[in-house]
Motif scaffolding. Structure first.
Motif, PDB file in Angstrom:
ATOM      1  N   ARG A 526      38.154  41.557  54.932  1.00  0.00           N
ATOM      2  CA  ARG A 526      39.655  41.790  54.711  1.00  0.00           C
ATOM      3  C   ARG A 526      40.077  42.488  53.373  1.00  0.00           C
ATOM      4  O   ARG A 526      40.871  43.136  53.411  1.00  0.00           O
ATOM      5  N   ALA A 530      42.220  45.579  52.825  1.00  0.00           N
ATOM      6  CA  ALA A 530      43.300  45.652  52.003  1.00  0.00           C
ATOM      7  C   ALA A 530      43.434  46.775  51.153  1.00  0.00           C
ATOM      8  O   ALA A 530      44.476  47.206  50.888  1.00  0.00           O
ATOM      9  N   SER A 531      42.461  47.005  50.665  1.00  0.00           N
ATOM     10  CA  SER A 531      42.151  48.279  49.525  1.00  0.00           C
ATOM     11  C   SER A 531      42.520  49.605  50.291  1.00  0.00           C
ATOM     12  O   SER A 531      42.983  50.558  49.517  1.00  0.00           O
ATOM     13  N   ASP A 533      45.043  49.680  52.408  1.00  0.00           N
ATOM     14  CA  ASP A 533      46.335  49.350  52.972  1.00  0.00           C
ATOM     15  C   ASP A 533      47.210  50.435  52.124  1.00  0.00           C
ATOM     16  O   ASP A 533      47.275  50.482  50.809  1.00  0.00           O
ATOM     17  N   GLN A 537      50.306  46.911  47.318  1.00  0.00           N
ATOM     18  CA  GLN A 537      48.874  46.295  47.113  1.00  0.00           C
ATOM     19  C   GLN A 537      48.715  44.811  46.619  1.00  0.00           C
ATOM     20  O   GLN A 537      47.887  44.077  47.132  1.00  0.00           O
ATOM     21  N   SER A 540      49.073  42.837  49.816  1.00  0.00           N
ATOM     22  CA  SER A 540      48.024  42.740  50.682  1.00  0.00           C
ATOM     23  C   SER A 540      46.815  41.856  50.010  1.00  0.00           C
ATOM     24  O   SER A 540      46.242  41.008  51.032  1.00  0.00           O
ATOM     25  N   PHE A 541      46.756  41.758  48.699  1.00  0.00           N
ATOM     26  CA  PHE A 541      45.685  41.006  48.409  1.00  0.00           C
ATOM     27  C   PHE A 541      46.214  39.520  48.273  1.00  0.00           C
ATOM     28  O   PHE A 541      45.420  38.315  48.411  1.00  0.00           O
TER      29      PHE A 541
END
Lengths: 650, 650
Positions: A526, A530-531, A533, A537, A540-541
């Protein structure tokens, strides 16, 4: 000093069951000798604070008790008392844990003075600081605070606002609080007793910032008045720990000589130039914070003792108290004979053993890193991760356990004379200080992810990685597992889980391994997604917050089971070994049971097996019921130290 | 008195968001008018106790505050003050809940005086007792204790040892404590302020025992000295509620006139003969205890308010406090924006609403039974069961929630000035008094099993029961379900669960129904099997202890969801209704998620659906995040009543 068995102050003689004696030896583990000496020499007269005392009385008593302990050689044990003295982390931790058998205000004030304030001078200072301050710190003629946390920045130490600015003209530092939120807060010894503080602030030299450093600042004169430029505040009554004088400190352009900076890792030379042994500012920051690791080991250990005190009181009470007559029991059923009551207490007793064995391993790691022998950077990092995780899971456990113990003792549990509410109040904040538990669990997972990425990348280069990420992840996890025992056990059972019984240690190992591996691996996936995305940010995390907590939890459970298994192997007595085997199974099944939804969701267990867990837990409770007293004796809190009226009345 | 909006003492003016206003109206429900008046007239000056006061100061302040409240018409509201006055359970409960917005020692001392002591006189006494004592009880010139619990018999009231022996020669009763374990314990008003007690003991007439009865016994003279034959003890410092003077009382052949027996349900006539309106001693016992139901309704309600205070403080803090800079958030991220923080607080906010709606229904049931209108025996039993369950789940929830709120506020949460630790200390014992939660949950399940057996037997006679017990159980459960709304919703979705989405209310209803039905049905089967068991009968039933707890839990969750659904229907505002829908889904999914292992084990959900739950809970937290302030406003605790420095500082 080193604790010695000569001339014990209050030689403790307690008649234990045979199994209780062996269990205590097992739980004391490699440090049985040190712990026996500590128990035998600990001054027990007036060890508990009167709960009816107000803040002033509590603080005065706590300070006096600290001085008494020092006079009996039980004060700064393990802490160096001069430039030539070496630290003895084992004695320091054992002493802290022993103090936690009594009033926790004393334990924490001792931790503030010797562990934090003294620890900052020891670990961040150099020979001059050691020679100048350690003798006064250890003989309590200089009381000090550890001024790290600020009102506006609790867990975020990197963002502290306090400035430490070098003034070349006078060769001094100016310490300053630029805003109200820069005020140092929750600082032990700051409200009243402290005359100095180790202050964390941003070091500025010739207009350039060099990150967080620590400087010693006198804050009060001998009469107790704030020194010029210093404003202290009293944070007054708290949820507990009334004997610790927590307060605030703010600085208005306060000047101190250059040598007051604790400059082991960085400072200004006589030429007015900044120099550091660590070039990378980020690494320097974490190196400085890393010296705090002993505090976390102590806090987790102390919380473990607090939980054991609570369980000792509740189980001993349940072995005397009868309620409701039943068939064949006209005088009422012993509380301990109710399955529901066993389920409330025995799995917690089992977990106390598990955490105790893991704490022993943590102490060993601390001794390896800080005991003077050479150690690697990996060992240091591993120690920090483990200490952060153990501190979190043990302090949470202590809070929940003391509440369960309180309720299990009913109205009697609410009377202060039975100690449970008092221990509960004091241990509450253990979940927050020395690092907020939720934040520390994030650190654990962060370290695991770093290891994971590193190993992944190494494997990738060597061409081991298979075509699909899924398979690669599994293999990588196996290749990098630090838990060889669990791994070996797990491998042996991997292909036939349904044939094994629920108390097969290999099956427990497989489950604990799988939970830790799979949750980490899926989080790493994941994170990678996410990185890449394109959106916010942070969000996302942020979405992975609960997953991050879970990974740390699963990892720590694995370490704890491993420690338990290792400890069983060490036990020489056959009957005790059997009790430990069952206690370990109870811990393992309780952990799997609590997470059984996860195991079903990930096809690790069938719904039928999941349903069978509870029956097996019940069976283990029944099997351990006859050993309830021995199990409590093994927890190592002498009965006459409990100070609980409901226990004494027997 | 009845609360009226005229001449409010401290008219409360608070500017709320529109949604907050509507949410508050929804949660106030059918009693919005009464609650608005209570809020507007509640004397708020000096409403919180100084946490630094010692036991003596706390007790003196609490008594004075009680007198001040009485002078402001806020004292015995709802409690009859003479033979001709009628009780007003609605006003009594609303008043108790309002008191719980402030110092809980005052709340509980009020409960002891008006609810328990006054309640015993009202409900167990007759006209003479009412005329003689109620005026003095309500104007606080006669302070009394409710002397039920004994040292040796906490939850087991039927086993109290105190004797009340009729002496025909002098036409008196002799009250006596035959053993040390017969000592009355934890009695509020007994340590210091009380001059009389309502004493529970075994009534003995002409050598024959007639079970537990209650008698009024003077215990102290006006100067505060124990009367002859009376020995009171002070239980001193406690885990909390320092303002309540809990103590012990023992009796050495103390004589009181015959008329002092509270003889509504049974007593000795002028001819010296025992007479009772209830022939069956067991039924008489439970009828007498049944009058305690209002106390349980109050305690649960008060605990619900305590939890709301904690959540109000923690959420308001999280809406101001920033920690750790992140991308796009250079000043740090608001705590409330961390998903992990949302997950800690928002499901608890949702559950607070759910419990509040269920509390409103419970109050309605209490008003129906005790408000003067005719009610059936079934309604009384149903009220008792519901009150026992609500008291347990709400007090447990309050304890856990206040701890979570404390930790969510970090070090600030530990300062007494922020109230969280103080509320937590006080509410701790709510889990034990007015019936130990674990024991009360057993009562809930016992009542469910009784209903189940009764309906089963009725169905059996009418020939409805099918060939297999499994099918019969399902049908029976449907036929006897009191939850028609849930049932209708569940039926509509029963045949296609996988097609429905996780926020479909019909699916929630199905899950809650199934959990409650199946767990009860399987317990009933185990009970039948156990009753035929030839072995140790106690152990056969003992093995079902955890199952018994689970059934009560599942039943209460069903009642609570039902109440939430009903309340949404009543809400007139569209946007608020949407927020309530999401809040209800969050509550429902949080409940299902916590029990998802059970649902998988019983093939109610697939592992895939189970895994999807967490994502949906996260989504609901994100959707409700913009309404966090409104949700807290809706909880109904005025911001300036919180008395928490971290909230006031904004």
């Amino acid at each position: 000093m080193t604790l010695t068995p000569e001339a014990p102050h209050s030689l403790h003689t307690e008649r234990l069951t045979t199994v209780g004696t062996h269990l205590r030896a097992a739980l004391d583990g490699a440090y049985a000798a040190e712990r026996a000496v500590a128990r035998a020499t600990f001054p027990t007269e007036g060890m508990l604070r009167d709960p009816s005392w107000d803040v002033e009385q509590s603080r005065a008593w706590t300070l006096q008790r600290l001085k008494d302990l020092e006079e009996h050689g039980f004060g700064h044990a393990g802490v160096p008392d001069g430039a030539d003295a070496v630290q003895d982390p084992l004695t320091a931790v054992v002493t802290f844990e022993t103090l936690a058998h009594a009033d926790l205000s004393v334990t924490i004030k001792s931790g503030v003075q010797f562990g934090l304030f003294g620890g900052a001078v020891t670990n961040l200072g150099t020979a001059w600081h050691h020679a100048e301050f350690l003798p006064k710190i250890t003989d309590l003629s200089l009381l000090g605070g550890f001024a790290m946390t600020e009102l506006g920045h609790g867990s975020d130490v990197a963002s502290v606002e306090t400035t430490i600015t070098y003034l070349p003209d006078s060769d001094e530092y100016e310490v300053h609080s630029p805003t109200p939120s820069a005020t140092k807060a929750y600082i032990g010894n700051a409200a009243s007793h402290g005359t100095m503080a180790a202050v964390f602030g941003q070091l500025i030299v010739a207009g350039q910032r060099h990150g967080v450093h620590t400087i010693l600042v006198p804050i009060r004169d001998d009469a107790g008045a704030d020194l010029p430029g210093i404003t202290t505040g009293d944070q007054g009554h708290k949820g507990g720990l009334l004997g610790v004088d927590n307060g605030t400190i703010s600085f208005d352009h306060v000047r101190v000589p250059r040598r007051m900076l604790l400059d082991r890792y960085g400072g200004v030379t006589a030429d007015g130039v900044y120099e550091s042994t660590i070039d990378n500012p980020n690494r320097r920051f974490f190196t400085m914070l890393g010296t705090l690791v002993r505090g976390r080991v102590c806090v987790g250990g102390g919380a473990g003792i607090a939980a054991r005190r609570g369980l000792s009181i509740a189980v001993r009470h349940a072995l005397k108290r009868r309620q409701f007559p039943a068939s064949g029991r006209p005088d009422g059923v012993l509380l301990m004979d109710y399955l529901q009551h066993q389920r409330r207490l025995l799995p917690r007793v089992a977990r106390s053993y598990a955490l105790g064995f893991a704490q022993n391993e943590l102490i060993a790691a601390l001794v390896k890193v800080q005991g003077g022998e050479p150690s690697t950077e990996d060992e240091q990092r591993e120690l920090e991760t483990r200490a952060a995780g153990m501190k979190s899971i043990t302090t949470w456990f202590a809070n929940e356990t003391l509440q369960e113990a309180r309720e299990a003792c009913g109205g009697a549990g609410y009377l202060s004379e039975n100690q449970l509410t008092e221990i509960r109040r004091d241990v509450d904040i253990f979940a927050t200080f020395e690092g907020d538990n939720t934040v520390l669990m994030q650190l654990v997972t962060k370290a695991l992810l770093t290891d994971y990425r590193k190993e992944w990348s190494d494997l990738d280069k060597s061409g081991v990685v298979q075509a699909t990420a899924r398979v690669a992840g599994e293999q990588m996890a196996e290749a990098t597992s630090v838990n060889l025992v669990l791994d070996r056990l797990a491998s042996a059972v991997r292909r036939r889980p349904e044939e094994t019984t629920l108390v097969d240690r290999r099956w427990h190992a497989l489950m604990f391994e799988d939970r830790a591996r799979h949750s980490l691996e899926s989080l790493a996936r994941r994170m990678r997604a996410a990185s890449k995305d394109k959106g916010d940010q942070f969000e996302s995390f942020n979405a992975m917050g609960p997953h991050v907590q879970y990974v740390a939890h699963a990892h720590m459970e694995r370490l704890v089971l491993q420690a338990f298994i290792d400890a069983i192997d060490e036990c020489p007595d056959g009957e005790t070994k059997q009790v430990l085997e069952r206690t370990c199974s109870l811990y393992a099944l309780d952990s799997i049971h609590a997470d059984r939804a996860w195991f079903m969701e990930h096809n690790r267990i069938s719904s039928g097996r999941s349903k069978a867990l509870e029956g097996q837990i019940d069976a283990l409770c029944r099997e351990l019921r006859p050993h309830a007293l021995s199990l409590v004796e093994g927890l190592g809190i002498p009965k006459d130290w409990l100070g609980a009226a409901i226990v004494d009345e027997s």
